[in-house]
Design a protein around this motif. Structure first.
Motif, PDB file in Angstrom:
ATOM      1  N   PRO A  64     -27.359 -45.487  -1.713  1.00  0.00           N
ATOM      2  CA  PRO A  64     -26.684 -46.456  -2.590  1.00  0.00           C
ATOM      3  C   PRO A  64     -26.240 -47.720  -1.881  1.00  0.00           C
ATOM      4  O   PRO A  64     -26.057 -48.751  -2.527  1.00  0.00           O
ATOM      5  CB  PRO A  64     -25.478 -45.662  -3.115  1.00  0.00           C
ATOM      6  N   SER A  65     -26.065 -47.658  -0.573  1.00  0.00           N
ATOM      7  CA  SER A  65     -25.659 -48.860   0.154  1.00  0.00           C
ATOM      8  C   SER A  65     -26.801 -49.859   0.299  1.00  0.00           C
ATOM      9  O   SER A  65     -26.575 -51.008   0.671  1.00  0.00           O
ATOM     10  CB  SER A  65     -25.132 -48.487   1.543  1.00  0.00           C
ATOM     11  N   LYS A  66     -28.028 -49.405   0.003  1.00  0.00           N
ATOM     12  CA  LYS A  66     -29.185 -50.305   0.059  1.00  0.00           C
ATOM     13  C   LYS A  66     -29.762 -50.589  -1.322  1.00  0.00           C
ATOM     14  O   LYS A  66     -30.169 -51.724  -1.600  1.00  0.00           O
ATOM     15  CB  LYS A  66     -30.271 -49.693   0.964  1.00  0.00           C
ATOM     16  N   LEU A  67     -29.827 -49.578  -2.164  1.00  0.00           N
ATOM     17  CA  LEU A  67     -30.353 -49.771  -3.509  1.00  0.00           C
ATOM     18  C   LEU A  67     -29.489 -48.982  -4.484  1.00  0.00           C
ATOM     19  O   LEU A  67     -29.668 -47.779  -4.654  1.00  0.00           O
ATOM     20  CB  LEU A  67     -31.810 -49.313  -3.611  1.00  0.00           C
ATOM     21  N   PRO A  68     -28.552 -49.640  -5.168  1.00  0.00           N
ATOM     22  CA  PRO A  68     -27.728 -48.936  -6.156  1.00  0.00           C
ATOM     23  C   PRO A  68     -28.532 -48.644  -7.414  1.00  0.00           C
ATOM     24  O   PRO A  68     -29.554 -49.275  -7.688  1.00  0.00           O
ATOM     25  CB  PRO A  68     -26.601 -49.934  -6.433  1.00  0.00           C
ATOM     26  N   SER A  69     -28.082 -47.685  -8.161  1.00  0.00           N
ATOM     27  CA  SER A  69     -28.747 -47.342  -9.417  1.00  0.00           C
ATOM     28  C   SER A  69     -28.376 -48.359 -10.497  1.00  0.00           C
ATOM     29  O   SER A  69     -27.353 -49.048 -10.396  1.00  0.00           O
ATOM     30  CB  SER A  69     -28.326 -45.946  -9.866  1.00  0.00           C
ATOM     31  N   PRO A  70     -29.214 -48.476 -11.534  1.00  0.00           N
ATOM     32  CA  PRO A  70     -28.840 -49.353 -12.651  1.00  0.00           C
ATOM     33  C   PRO A  70     -27.498 -48.984 -13.265  1.00  0.00           C
ATOM     34  O   PRO A  70     -26.761 -49.870 -13.723  1.00  0.00           O
ATOM     35  CB  PRO A  70     -29.987 -49.154 -13.652  1.00  0.00           C
ATOM     36  N   GLN A 242     -19.657 -67.316  -4.566  1.00  0.00           N
ATOM     37  CA  GLN A 242     -18.548 -66.680  -3.865  1.00  0.00           C
ATOM     38  C   GLN A 242     -18.503 -65.186  -4.169  1.00  0.00           C
ATOM     39  O   GLN A 242     -18.194 -64.370  -3.288  1.00  0.00           O
ATOM     40  CB  GLN A 242     -17.227 -67.328  -4.281  1.00  0.00           C
ATOM     41  N   LEU A 243     -18.813 -64.798  -5.404  1.00  0.00           N
ATOM     42  CA  LEU A 243     -18.881 -63.379  -5.755  1.00  0.00           C
ATOM     43  C   LEU A 243     -19.933 -62.666  -4.913  1.00  0.00           C
ATOM     44  O   LEU A 243     -19.699 -61.546  -4.422  1.00  0.00           O
ATOM     45  CB  LEU A 243     -19.205 -63.234  -7.245  1.00  0.00           C
ATOM     46  N   ARG A 248     -21.130 -59.107  -0.277  1.00  0.00           N
ATOM     47  CA  ARG A 248     -21.767 -58.860   1.034  1.00  0.00           C
ATOM     48  C   ARG A 248     -20.728 -58.467   2.067  1.00  0.00           C
ATOM     49  O   ARG A 248     -20.936 -57.548   2.862  1.00  0.00           O
ATOM     50  CB  ARG A 248     -22.506 -60.118   1.490  1.00  0.00           C
ATOM     51  N   THR A 249     -19.582 -59.164   2.057  1.00  0.00           N
ATOM     52  CA  THR A 249     -18.531 -58.849   3.014  1.00  0.00           C
ATOM     53  C   THR A 249     -18.017 -57.426   2.819  1.00  0.00           C
ATOM     54  O   THR A 249     -17.732 -56.717   3.798  1.00  0.00           O
ATOM     55  CB  THR A 249     -17.374 -59.845   2.865  1.00  0.00           C
ATOM     56  N   ALA A 250     -17.921 -56.997   1.562  1.00  0.00           N
ATOM     57  CA  ALA A 250     -17.432 -55.649   1.277  1.00  0.00           C
ATOM     58  C   ALA A 250     -18.539 -54.598   1.325  1.00  0.00           C
ATOM     59  O   ALA A 250     -18.258 -53.411   1.105  1.00  0.00           O
ATOM     60  CB  ALA A 250     -16.785 -55.639  -0.109  1.00  0.00           C
ATOM     61  N   SER A 251     -19.772 -55.010   1.599  1.00  0.00           N
ATOM     62  CA  SER A 251     -20.926 -54.099   1.630  1.00  0.00           C
ATOM     63  C   SER A 251     -21.062 -53.324   0.320  1.00  0.00           C
ATOM     64  O   SER A 251     -21.391 -52.136   0.297  1.00  0.00           O
ATOM     65  CB  SER A 251     -20.818 -53.124   2.814  1.00  0.00           C
ATOM     66  N   ASP A 252     -20.779 -54.017  -0.787  1.00  0.00           N
ATOM     67  CA  ASP A 252     -20.864 -53.422  -2.122  1.00  0.00           C
ATOM     68  C   ASP A 252     -22.159 -53.890  -2.773  1.00  0.00           C
ATOM     69  O   ASP A 252     -22.221 -54.965  -3.370  1.00  0.00           O
ATOM     70  CB  ASP A 252     -19.643 -53.842  -2.946  1.00  0.00           C
ATOM     71  N   MET A 253     -23.209 -53.058  -2.668  1.00  0.00           N
ATOM     72  CA  MET A 253     -24.511 -53.468  -3.173  1.00  0.00           C
ATOM     73  C   MET A 253     -24.545 -53.559  -4.694  1.00  0.00           C
ATOM     74  O   MET A 253     -25.299 -54.362  -5.258  1.00  0.00           O
ATOM     75  CB  MET A 253     -25.590 -52.500  -2.692  1.00  0.00           C
ATOM     76  N   ALA A 254     -23.731 -52.752  -5.377  1.00  0.00           N
ATOM     77  CA  ALA A 254     -23.679 -52.865  -6.834  1.00  0.00           C
ATOM     78  C   ALA A 254     -23.168 -54.245  -7.235  1.00  0.00           C
ATOM     79  O   ALA A 254     -23.697 -54.879  -8.161  1.00  0.00           O
ATOM     80  CB  ALA A 254     -22.801 -51.763  -7.418  1.00  0.00           C
ATOM     81  N   MET A 255     -22.153 -54.743  -6.534  1.00  0.00           N
ATOM     82  CA  MET A 255     -21.636 -56.063  -6.823  1.00  0.00           C
ATOM     83  C   MET A 255     -22.623 -57.147  -6.402  1.00  0.00           C
ATOM     84  O   MET A 255     -22.720 -58.196  -7.047  1.00  0.00           O
ATOM     85  CB  MET A 255     -20.288 -56.276  -6.126  1.00  0.00           C
TER      86      MET A 255
END
Length: 292
Positions: A64-70, A242-243, A248-255
């Motif tokens: 999930p850190s590389k490819l999150p689900s829909p 900015q979002l 990217r800073t939070a390593s949130d791939m879904a965002m």
């Protein structure tokens, strides 16, 4: 003799009827089914294919850190909506982008006319405009921050530097394609100077000008996203760029996917709502596109 005399009249009547039928067919409104199958269904199918491929790739990547689900991306959209932030992200960037594009339009249009109509100006700054058009927009962010600081003026400066060359070059290309006969006919009817530009040159150059506007908006949007990603500051508010940087800073791939989808959605929406109808109107007014 009577039959000979009536034959041309009958032929003329049949030709007129044929032309009327052709005109009626060309201007008839398409049915809902034709509109649905021709314009609505294809992008729906393409979106469905993307979602299916995306869903199939998720278990293959299994990270999930590389490819999150829909579903995870949908939850990110839902959270932003429930918090009341989603429309704020969009409005912050869209308002900047459209206002910056308006400034670029006010500067690029007279600049393009000047370059197109004055030979010395074209020789002096024509190559510079072409070079600026090929320069990546992100290259203007560091000097703009140094010159103007972290504020909205910096954002607008980056947009201008990215969009003005495209608008000006599009207008120059359109003016270059104006038939000389149009210019001579305009001068014969007294359309010289500003009147000639307003009534002859600009209408005749409209196809190239609209193409330059579309490209100018694309450069405006790309320039703004680059500025928002690189020059982040709390007082500037949170736009889509900015979002993306915050994700990217939070390593949130879904965002990250949420921001990318929103950036893509806004770019497509502006094109469909503003520039595509304008382009169709210009082409239709010149007989290059008929309603079918």
């Amino acid at each position: 003799m009577a039959s000979t005399e009536t034959t041309p009249a009958k032929d003329a009547g049949s030709v007129e009827a044929g032309l009327d039928a052709l005109e009626t067919t060309a201007t008839s409104r398409p049915t809902f089914r034709q509109t649905f199958t021709g314009k609505i269904l294809p992008p729906i199918i393409a979106l469905a294919v993307v979602l299916v491929v995306w869903t199939l790739l998720v278990p293959v990547v299994d990270d999930p850190s590389k490819l999150p689900s829909p579903t995870a991306v949908g939850d990110a959209f839902k959270d932003a909506w429930l918090k009341g932030d989603l429309l704020g992200y969009i409005w912050t960037s869209v308002s900047r982008g459209l206002l910056g594009f308006l400034f670029a339009l006010l500067i690029g249009t007279p600049l393009g006319l000047l370059v197109a109509r004055v030979r010395f100006v074209r020789a002096a700054i024509g190559p510079i405009l072409s070079g600026l058009q090929s320069l990546p927009s992100v290259a203007w962010v560091p000097p703009a921050v140094i010159w103007l600081g972290l504020n909205n003026s910096m954002m607008y400066a980056v947009i201008l530097l990215g969009a003005v060359p495209s608008i000006a070059n599009g207008l120059v290309s359109g003016v270059d394609q104006v038939p000389p006969l149009f210019l001579r006919a305009g001068r014969t009817m007294g359309a010289t100077g500003v009147k000639g530009i307003w009534h002859v040159v600009l209408p005749a150059a409209m196809p190239g000008y609209v193409a330059g506007l579309k490209q100018g908006w694309a450069f405006s949007w790309r320039s703004l996203m680059a500025a928002e990603i690189i020059a982040s500051f709390p007082d500037l508010g949170v736009g889509l760029g900015q979002l993306l940087e915050n994700a990217r800073t939070a390593s949130d791939m879904a965002m990250v996917f949420e921001a990318i989808i929103l950036i893509l959605f806004v770019g497509i929406a502006i094109d469909l709502l503003i520039f595509s109808p304008l382009e169709r109107w210009v082409l239709r007014s010149r007989g290059l596109l008929v309603k079918s």
